[in-house]
Design a protein around this motif. Structure first.
Motif, PDB file in Angstrom:
ATOM      1  N   ARG A  69       1.515  -5.711   9.869  1.00 11.62           N
ATOM      2  CA  ARG A  69       2.895  -5.380  10.197  1.00 11.62           C
ATOM      3  C   ARG A  69       3.271  -4.075   9.515  1.00 11.62           C
ATOM      4  N   TRP A  70       4.451  -3.567   9.893  1.00 12.55           N
ATOM      5  CA  TRP A  70       4.830  -2.213   9.478  1.00 12.55           C
ATOM      6  C   TRP A  70       4.821  -2.000   7.973  1.00 12.55           C
ATOM      7  N   HIS A  71       5.236  -3.050   7.235  1.00 12.13           N
ATOM      8  CA  HIS A  71       5.369  -2.867   5.784  1.00 12.13           C
ATOM      9  C   HIS A  71       4.017  -2.828   5.091  1.00 12.13           C
ATOM     10  N   ASP A  72       2.975  -3.280   5.804  1.00 13.15           N
ATOM     11  CA  ASP A  72       1.622  -3.324   5.241  1.00 13.15           C
ATOM     12  C   ASP A  72       1.010  -1.942   5.441  1.00 13.15           C
ATOM     13  N   MET A  73       1.501  -0.961   4.670  1.00 17.44           N
ATOM     14  CA  MET A  73       1.243   0.436   5.002  1.00 17.44           C
ATOM     15  C   MET A  73       0.075   1.056   4.253  1.00 17.44           C
ATOM     16  N   GLY A  74      -0.607   0.265   3.421  1.00  9.53           N
ATOM     17  CA  GLY A  74      -1.744   0.811   2.671  1.00  9.53           C
ATOM     18  C   GLY A  74      -2.781   1.399   3.617  1.00  9.53           C
ATOM     19  N   GLY A  75      -3.151   2.667   3.395  1.00 10.62           N
ATOM     20  CA  GLY A  75      -4.187   3.288   4.196  1.00 10.62           C
ATOM     21  C   GLY A  75      -3.699   3.981   5.454  1.00 10.62           C
ATOM     22  N   HIS A  96     -11.188   5.648 -14.017  1.00 10.34           N
ATOM     23  CA  HIS A  96      -9.753   5.931 -14.114  1.00 10.34           C
ATOM     24  C   HIS A  96      -9.026   4.976 -13.177  1.00 10.34           C
ATOM     25  N   ASN A  97      -8.026   4.290 -13.716  1.00 10.01           N
ATOM     26  CA  ASN A  97      -7.278   3.299 -12.934  1.00 10.01           C
ATOM     27  C   ASN A  97      -5.910   3.826 -12.501  1.00 10.01           C
ATOM     28  N   VAL A  98      -5.492   3.413 -11.311  1.00 10.34           N
ATOM     29  CA  VAL A  98      -4.172   3.759 -10.775  1.00 10.34           C
ATOM     30  C   VAL A  98      -3.553   2.493 -10.200  1.00 10.34           C
ATOM     31  N   ILE A  99      -2.242   2.349 -10.336  1.00 11.48           N
ATOM     32  CA  ILE A  99      -1.596   1.169  -9.753  1.00 11.48           C
ATOM     33  C   ILE A  99      -0.639   1.554  -8.618  1.00 11.48           C
ATOM     34  N   VAL A 100      -0.460   0.612  -7.716  1.00 10.42           N
ATOM     35  CA  VAL A 100       0.408   0.811  -6.551  1.00 10.42           C
ATOM     36  C   VAL A 100       0.886  -0.567  -6.121  1.00 10.42           C
ATOM     37  N   CYS A 101       1.908  -0.612  -5.266  1.00  8.70           N
ATOM     38  CA  CYS A 101       2.240  -1.823  -4.534  1.00  8.70           C
ATOM     39  C   CYS A 101       2.363  -1.389  -3.079  1.00  8.70           C
ATOM     40  N   THR A 102       1.312  -1.605  -2.286  1.00  7.37           N
ATOM     41  CA  THR A 102       1.333  -1.096  -0.902  1.00  7.37           C
ATOM     42  C   THR A 102       2.358  -1.830  -0.057  1.00  7.37           C
ATOM     43  N   LEU A 103       2.618  -3.099  -0.384  1.00 11.12           N
ATOM     44  CA  LEU A 103       3.501  -3.898   0.463  1.00 11.12           C
ATOM     45  C   LEU A 103       4.978  -3.673   0.169  1.00 11.12           C
ATOM     46  N   CYS A 104       5.313  -3.346  -1.090  1.00 13.08           N
ATOM     47  CA  CYS A 104       6.732  -3.149  -1.390  1.00 13.08           C
ATOM     48  C   CYS A 104       6.884  -2.276  -2.639  1.00 13.08           C
ATOM     49  N   SER A 105       7.333  -2.837  -3.745  1.00 13.43           N
ATOM     50  CA  SER A 105       7.606  -1.997  -4.917  1.00 13.43           C
ATOM     51  C   SER A 105       7.338  -2.741  -6.218  1.00 13.43           C
ATOM     52  N   CYS A 106       6.406  -3.712  -6.210  1.00 18.11           N
ATOM     53  CA  CYS A 106       6.107  -4.483  -7.416  1.00 18.11           C
ATOM     54  C   CYS A 106       5.607  -3.561  -8.513  1.00 18.11           C
ATOM     55  N   TYR A 107       6.100  -3.788  -9.725  1.00 19.24           N
ATOM     56  CA  TYR A 107       5.950  -2.808 -10.799  1.00 19.24           C
ATOM     57  C   TYR A 107       6.075  -3.575 -12.112  1.00 19.24           C
ATOM     58  N   PRO A 108       5.382  -3.171 -13.169  1.00 17.31           N
ATOM     59  CA  PRO A 108       5.520  -3.888 -14.449  1.00 17.31           C
ATOM     60  C   PRO A 108       6.836  -3.551 -15.139  1.00 17.31           C
ATOM     61  N   GLN A 110       7.939   5.037  -2.137  1.00 22.12           N
ATOM     62  CA  GLN A 110       7.863   5.794  -0.880  1.00 22.12           C
ATOM     63  C   GLN A 110       6.611   5.465  -0.077  1.00 22.12           C
ATOM     64  N   ARG A 111       6.770   5.624   1.241  1.00 23.26           N
ATOM     65  CA  ARG A 111       5.636   5.426   2.142  1.00 23.26           C
ATOM     66  C   ARG A 111       4.462   6.327   1.755  1.00 23.26           C
ATOM     67  N   SER A 112       4.772   7.557   1.403  1.00 25.81           N
ATOM     68  CA  SER A 112       3.709   8.528   1.133  1.00 25.81           C
ATOM     69  C   SER A 112       2.763   8.042   0.033  1.00 25.81           C
ATOM     70  N   TYR A 113       3.323   7.529  -1.053  1.00 23.58           N
ATOM     71  CA  TYR A 113       2.493   7.041  -2.162  1.00 23.58           C
ATOM     72  C   TYR A 113       1.778   5.755  -1.762  1.00 23.58           C
ATOM     73  N   ARG A 114       2.524   4.809  -1.229  1.00 24.26           N
ATOM     74  CA  ARG A 114       1.968   3.481  -0.927  1.00 24.26           C
ATOM     75  C   ARG A 114       0.863   3.546   0.123  1.00 24.26           C
ATOM     76  N   SER A 115       1.032   4.411   1.112  1.00 22.26           N
ATOM     77  CA  SER A 115       0.032   4.504   2.182  1.00 22.26           C
ATOM     78  C   SER A 115      -1.224   5.227   1.720  1.00 22.26           C
ATOM     79  N   ARG A 116      -1.027   6.330   1.014  1.00 23.53           N
ATOM     80  CA  ARG A 116      -2.141   7.259   0.794  1.00 23.53           C
ATOM     81  C   ARG A 116      -2.933   7.009  -0.473  1.00 23.53           C
TER      82      ARG A 116
END
Lengths: 125, 211
Positions: A12-18, B111-123, B136-142
């Motif tokens: 789905r749209w929110h699953d934007m990884g990659g 080297h480790n990097v963290i992300v939350c691709t689905l939303c904004s989960c963060y410590p 942002q989409r840009s960070y989470r996607s790429r």
């Protein structure tokens, strides 16, 4: 819908990884008071057992991609918190509608419409 | 209050937004209404909401820096952090509640990097609220596909022989990066070390300041 990308058919749209996306935007902002209050409402409603972070996300994800581009982060959160609270029976849509009309009638800006601050200002003067 | 400082910068160096003086938006109207209904129904109180905001404001990356500097100087603490980061951060007063926290150690080869691709989960217990770009989409996607390109946009150009591992957080499981202790800090006090630990170094999009 025609879609030759099998990967996209299953996510789905929110699953934007990659997925492709533009360059990073580095501007950051300090959270506004109303945004912090939205965050606090989420913390409190979930700690009191009205709904969980999964409930928050279910509504956010069901809003679709358009909401992601047109609403701000805490606007989407506020919409989701409200829907979850109504579903949990915390208040009815009628109660909400009446309260929203009452709030909007108080003034033009966020500060003017905030009863708590109106009260504080009265106490100070 | 923010509206007293329209043309100034905040302590964190960002412009204040005139949140109180703009026309009321629909969503702000909703926020006020929901908050007041919850207070009227005694589900919460204005004081409880304010206290929650105060707690939020008190959680900053300096919490994380305290944990990292302790791990740099106390080998047994470092072991506890890598074994169970939820418990180890709780030990220093930074409770993550029921969530699981995992510390990822940077080494000469990883080297480790963290992300939350689905939303904004963060410590949040260690770093406070996430920066805008993290959501942002840009960070989470790429970041999961072309991490080296994204890290270059942060000004971090990693050598080719250093493996980059990207860790995707979930609602129930968060990550924190344990960066490498900078060279030349052997005689530094824990407090001096804390000052070298940046927020971005604990996300993995930056390195600690050098000595």
């Amino acid at each position: 819908m025609k879609n030759n990308n099998t990967e996209d058919m299953h996510s789905r749209w929110h699953d934007m990884g990659g997925k492709p996306a533009g360059k990073l935007e580095f501007s950051e902002h300090d959270f506004e008071l109303w945004e912090k209050r939205v965050d606090a409402l989420m913390v409190l409603a979930s700690s009191k057992g009205y709904f969980t972070v999964d409930g928050l996300r279910r509504v956010l994800e069901d809003m679709g991609e358009k909401a992601f581009s047109e609403m701000t982060y805490y606007e989407r959160w506020m919409a989701s918190i409200n829907q979850n609270l109504v579903e949990a029976g915390a208040y009815t849509l009628q109660e909400l509608g009446e309260k929203m009309a009452e709030v909007a009638n108080r003034g033009l800006t966020y500060g003017e419409c905030n009863a708590q601050e109106i009260e504080e200002n009265m106490n100070e003067s | 209050m923010p509206h007293d400082h329209n043309n100034e910068m905040s302590p964190s160096g960002h412009p204040y937004r005139k949140d109180q003086d703009h026309p009321l938006t629909y969503w702000q109207n909703l926020e006020i209404a929901v908050r007041e209904i919850l207070v009227e129904k005694k589900i919460t109180t204005e004081i409880e909401i304010q206290e929650t905001i105060n707690e939020m404001d008190n959680r900053t990356p300096s919490n994380g820096a305290t944990v990292i500097a302790k791990a740099w100087t106390d080998p047994s603490y470092k072991q506890r952090l890598l074994t169970n980061a939820s418990d180890a951060s709780r030990e220093l007063g930074f409770d993550i509640g029921p969530l699981k926290l995992i510390a990822l150690e940077n080494t000469k080869s990883i080297h480790n990097v963290i992300v939350c691709t689905l939303c904004s989960c963060y410590p949040r217990n260690l770093l406070g609220l996430p920066p805008d770009w993290y959501k942002q989409r840009s960070y989470r996607s790429r970041i999961v596909k072309t991490p080296r390109t994204v890290l270059k946009e942060f000004g971090l150009d990693l050598p080719k022989d250093l493996s980059v591992r990207v860790h995707d957080s979930t609602a129930d499981m968060r990550y924190i990066v344990l960066p490498m202790r900078p060279h030349g800090t052997e005689n530094f006090s824990t407090q001096a070390l804390e000052k070298l630990v940046t927020r971005d170094s604990m996300i993995g999009v930056g390195l600690p300041k050098s000595a």
